[in-house]
Motif scaffolding. Structure first.
Motif, PDB file in Angstrom:
ATOM      1  N   TYR A   1       0.889  -1.166   0.000  1.00 49.14           N
ATOM      2  CA  TYR A   1       0.000   0.000   0.000  1.00 49.14           C
ATOM      3  C   TYR A   1       0.923   1.210   0.000  1.00 49.14           C
ATOM      4  CZ  TYR A   1      -3.971   2.979   1.114  1.00 49.14           C
ATOM      5  OH  TYR A   1      -4.952   3.938   1.059  1.00 49.14           O
ATOM      6  N   VAL A   2       0.760   2.094  -0.986  1.00 53.97           N
ATOM      7  CA  VAL A   2       1.712   3.183  -1.194  1.00 53.97           C
ATOM      8  C   VAL A   2       1.067   4.539  -0.951  1.00 53.97           C
ATOM      9  CG1 VAL A   2       3.267   4.274  -2.874  1.00 53.97           C
ATOM     10  CG2 VAL A   2       3.009   1.778  -2.841  1.00 53.97           C
ATOM     11  N   VAL A   3       1.750   5.348  -0.134  1.00 55.20           N
ATOM     12  CA  VAL A   3       1.318   6.702   0.171  1.00 55.20           C
ATOM     13  C   VAL A   3       2.402   7.652  -0.331  1.00 55.20           C
ATOM     14  CG1 VAL A   3       0.636   8.326   1.982  1.00 55.20           C
ATOM     15  CG2 VAL A   3       0.111   5.874   2.240  1.00 55.20           C
ATOM     16  N   ALA A   4       2.078   8.411  -1.367  1.00 56.71           N
ATOM     17  CA  ALA A   4       3.020   9.388  -1.917  1.00 56.71           C
ATOM     18  C   ALA A   4       2.839  10.708  -1.183  1.00 56.71           C
ATOM     19  CB  ALA A   4       2.780   9.579  -3.417  1.00 56.71           C
ATOM     20  N   MET A   5       3.910  11.188  -0.601  1.00 62.77           N
ATOM     21  CA  MET A   5       3.884  12.471   0.099  1.00 62.77           C
ATOM     22  C   MET A   5       4.157  13.561  -0.935  1.00 62.77           C
ATOM     23  SD  MET A   5       3.312  11.239   3.085  1.00 62.77           S
ATOM     24  CE  MET A   5       3.364  12.752   4.001  1.00 62.77           C
ATOM     25  N   CYS A   6       3.133  14.338  -1.250  1.00 62.34           N
ATOM     26  CA  CYS A   6       3.303  15.370  -2.276  1.00 62.34           C
ATOM     27  C   CYS A   6       2.366  16.542  -2.004  1.00 62.34           C
ATOM     28  CB  CYS A   6       3.097  14.808  -3.673  1.00 62.34           C
ATOM     29  SG  CYS A   6       1.627  13.820  -3.921  1.00 62.34           S
ATOM     30  N   ILE A   7       2.794  17.688  -2.432  1.00 59.86           N
ATOM     31  CA  ILE A   7       2.089  18.941  -2.146  1.00 59.86           C
ATOM     32  C   ILE A   7       0.648  18.920  -2.660  1.00 59.86           C
ATOM     33  CG2 ILE A   7       2.885  20.212  -4.190  1.00 59.86           C
ATOM     34  CD1 ILE A   7       2.916  21.796  -0.754  1.00 59.86           C
TER      35      ILE A   7
ATOM     36  N   ILE B   1       8.806   9.801   0.236  1.00 63.78           N
ATOM     37  CA  ILE B   1       9.216  11.205   0.264  1.00 63.78           C
ATOM     38  C   ILE B   1      10.253  11.373  -0.841  1.00 63.78           C
ATOM     39  CG2 ILE B   1      10.267  13.077   1.572  1.00 63.78           C
ATOM     40  CD1 ILE B   1       9.368  11.658   4.144  1.00 63.78           C
ATOM     41  N   GLY B   2       9.943  12.183  -1.826  1.00 66.03           N
ATOM     42  CA  GLY B   2      10.848  12.394  -2.949  1.00 66.03           C
ATOM     43  C   GLY B   2      11.996  13.313  -2.596  1.00 66.03           C
ATOM     44  N   GLY B   3      12.783  13.621  -3.614  1.00 61.99           N
ATOM     45  CA  GLY B   3      13.912  14.523  -3.450  1.00 61.99           C
ATOM     46  C   GLY B   3      13.470  15.973  -3.472  1.00 61.99           C
ATOM     47  N   SER B   4      14.429  16.859  -3.538  1.00 64.20           N
ATOM     48  CA  SER B   4      14.138  18.293  -3.442  1.00 64.20           C
ATOM     49  C   SER B   4      13.316  18.817  -4.623  1.00 64.20           C
ATOM     50  CB  SER B   4      15.432  19.091  -3.304  1.00 64.20           C
ATOM     51  OG  SER B   4      16.282  18.845  -4.395  1.00 64.20           O
ATOM     52  N   TYR B   5      13.288  18.072  -5.725  1.00 65.58           N
ATOM     53  CA  TYR B   5      12.497  18.510  -6.880  1.00 65.58           C
ATOM     54  C   TYR B   5      11.137  17.819  -6.948  1.00 65.58           C
ATOM     55  CZ  TYR B   5      16.849  20.635  -8.392  1.00 65.58           C
ATOM     56  OH  TYR B   5      17.993  21.393  -8.451  1.00 65.58           O
ATOM     57  N   GLY B   6      10.874  16.914  -6.012  1.00 65.74           N
ATOM     58  CA  GLY B   6       9.569  16.267  -5.986  1.00 65.74           C
ATOM     59  C   GLY B   6       9.613  14.818  -6.432  1.00 65.74           C
ATOM     60  N   LEU B   7       8.413  14.277  -6.660  1.00 67.98           N
ATOM     61  CA  LEU B   7       8.247  12.872  -7.034  1.00 67.98           C
ATOM     62  C   LEU B   7       7.923  12.732  -8.513  1.00 67.98           C
ATOM     63  CD1 LEU B   7       6.054  11.378  -4.161  1.00 67.98           C
ATOM     64  CD2 LEU B   7       8.401  10.756  -4.730  1.00 67.98           C
ATOM     65  N   ASP B   8       8.464  11.684  -9.113  1.00 66.08           N
ATOM     66  CA  ASP B   8       8.150  11.370 -10.500  1.00 66.08           C
ATOM     67  C   ASP B   8       6.679  10.957 -10.617  1.00 66.08           C
ATOM     68  OD1 ASP B   8       9.214  10.880 -13.269  1.00 66.08           O
ATOM     69  OD2 ASP B   8       8.467   8.869 -12.828  1.00 66.08           O
ATOM     70  N   GLU B   9       6.103  11.259 -11.751  1.00 66.65           N
ATOM     71  CA  GLU B   9       4.692  10.938 -11.990  1.00 66.65           C
ATOM     72  C   GLU B   9       4.424   9.437 -11.873  1.00 66.65           C
ATOM     73  OE1 GLU B   9       0.954  12.150 -12.083  1.00 66.65           O
ATOM     74  OE2 GLU B   9       2.657  13.529 -12.098  1.00 66.65           O
ATOM     75  N   SER B  10       5.394   8.598 -12.220  1.00 64.35           N
ATOM     76  CA  SER B  10       5.204   7.145 -12.112  1.00 64.35           C
ATOM     77  C   SER B  10       4.964   6.722 -10.666  1.00 64.35           C
ATOM     78  CB  SER B  10       6.412   6.396 -12.688  1.00 64.35           C
ATOM     79  OG  SER B  10       7.580   6.657 -11.917  1.00 64.35           O
ATOM     80  N   VAL B  11       5.634   7.370  -9.732  1.00 64.38           N
ATOM     81  CA  VAL B  11       5.458   7.067  -8.308  1.00 64.38           C
ATOM     82  C   VAL B  11       4.073   7.529  -7.857  1.00 64.38           C
ATOM     83  CG1 VAL B  11       6.330   7.460  -5.969  1.00 64.38           C
ATOM     84  CG2 VAL B  11       7.943   7.224  -7.872  1.00 64.38           C
TER      85      VAL B  11
ATOM     86  N   MET C   1       2.244  24.326   3.348  1.00 60.21           N
ATOM     87  CA  MET C   1       3.566  24.923   3.546  1.00 60.21           C
ATOM     88  C   MET C   1       4.638  23.951   3.053  1.00 60.21           C
ATOM     89  SD  MET C   1       3.373  26.738   7.253  1.00 60.21           S
ATOM     90  CE  MET C   1       2.260  25.663   8.123  1.00 60.21           C
ATOM     91  N   THR C   2       5.816  24.474   2.786  1.00 62.02           N
ATOM     92  CA  THR C   2       6.948  23.662   2.359  1.00 62.02           C
ATOM     93  C   THR C   2       7.870  23.433   3.551  1.00 62.02           C
ATOM     94  OG1 THR C   2       6.820  24.618   0.156  1.00 62.02           O
ATOM     95  CG2 THR C   2       8.884  23.541   0.745  1.00 62.02           C
ATOM     96  N   PHE C   3       8.269  22.157   3.743  1.00 59.68           N
ATOM     97  CA  PHE C   3       9.188  21.800   4.814  1.00 59.68           C
ATOM     98  C   PHE C   3      10.459  21.201   4.218  1.00 59.68           C
ATOM     99  CE2 PHE C   3       4.952  20.984   6.797  1.00 59.68           C
ATOM    100  CZ  PHE C   3       5.001  21.966   7.763  1.00 59.68           C
ATOM    101  N   PRO C   4      11.584  21.354   4.902  1.00 59.21           N
ATOM    102  CA  PRO C   4      12.781  20.622   4.475  1.00 59.21           C
ATOM    103  C   PRO C   4      12.488  19.122   4.540  1.00 59.21           C
ATOM    104  CG  PRO C   4      13.312  22.207   6.210  1.00 59.21           C
ATOM    105  CD  PRO C   4      11.823  22.166   6.094  1.00 59.21           C
ATOM    106  N   HIS C   5      13.077  18.355   3.634  1.00 55.11           N
ATOM    107  CA  HIS C   5      12.802  16.918   3.593  1.00 55.11           C
ATOM    108  C   HIS C   5      13.174  16.222   4.893  1.00 55.11           C
ATOM    109  CE1 HIS C   5      12.223  17.815  -0.602  1.00 55.11           C
ATOM    110  NE2 HIS C   5      11.666  16.639  -0.724  1.00 55.11           N
ATOM    111  N   GLN C   6      14.227  16.708   5.552  1.00 50.73           N
ATOM    112  CA  GLN C   6      14.623  16.104   6.824  1.00 50.73           C
ATOM    113  C   GLN C   6      13.535  16.305   7.874  1.00 50.73           C
ATOM    114  OE1 GLN C   6      16.255  18.340   5.020  1.00 50.73           O
ATOM    115  NE2 GLN C   6      18.434  17.920   4.916  1.00 50.73           N
TER     116      GLN C   6
END
Length: 161
Positions: A74-80, A109-119, A132-137
């Protein structure tokens, strides 16, 4: 026992974040098998990357993320653009995943540029922590705490008030 993975891009360097995450990981052992799977961040040589370079990074990171996800997870993509949820709703989401026969829940949790559409397309749910935007850490630490809180809510623990 359900398995919870946080699959993320990059490593945490700040001790205060790693200490907090380690504390929640320790607490989570009572409820689940908790893992953090860190994948290396793609580097761009140019200080001011163009759209093509950014897309290449997102795609490459997405491919590596997808290799860590099993078809039955079960996949939960963390995205804005994801759905915001309360702690109670997150608790219900994890409970429902477990009840529906899923033995593993992956939070991505993707990298600083976000998650690929496939994910994002593979995800069962797109979740936003905030507008709001948070640092990935920090996002990783907050997510770890919220996963712990979700299990405390499910078990009627005293942590969630």
């Amino acid at each position: 026992m359900i398995k919870i993975n946080i699959i993320c891009i990059g490593k945490i360097k700040e001790k205060y974040f790693t200490d907090a995450i380690a504390e929640y990981a320790k607490r989570l052992t009572a409820f689940c098998k908790f893992n953090i799977i860190e994948l290396s961040e793609e580097r761009i040589k140019n200080n001011i990357p163009n759209r093509s370079q950014i897309d290449e990074v997102i795609f490459s990171e997405g491919k590596r993320i997808m290799q860590k996800i099993s078809p039955s997870d079960y996949v939960v993509a963390m995205c804005i653009e994801g759905k915001p949820m309360s702690s109670e709703e997150l608790s219900t989401l994890i409970d429902n995943a477990s009840v529906s026969g899923k033995s593993t829940v992956d939070f991505i949790i993707g990298g600083s540029y976000g998650l690929d559409e496939s994910v994002k397309k593979r995800a069962d749910v797109r979740l936003s922590m905030s507008r709001m935007t948070f640092p990935h850490q920090m996002a990783r630490m907050i997510l770890s705490e919220q996963i712990y809180r979700a299990f405390e809510i499910s078990s009627n623990g005293k942590y969630h008030k």
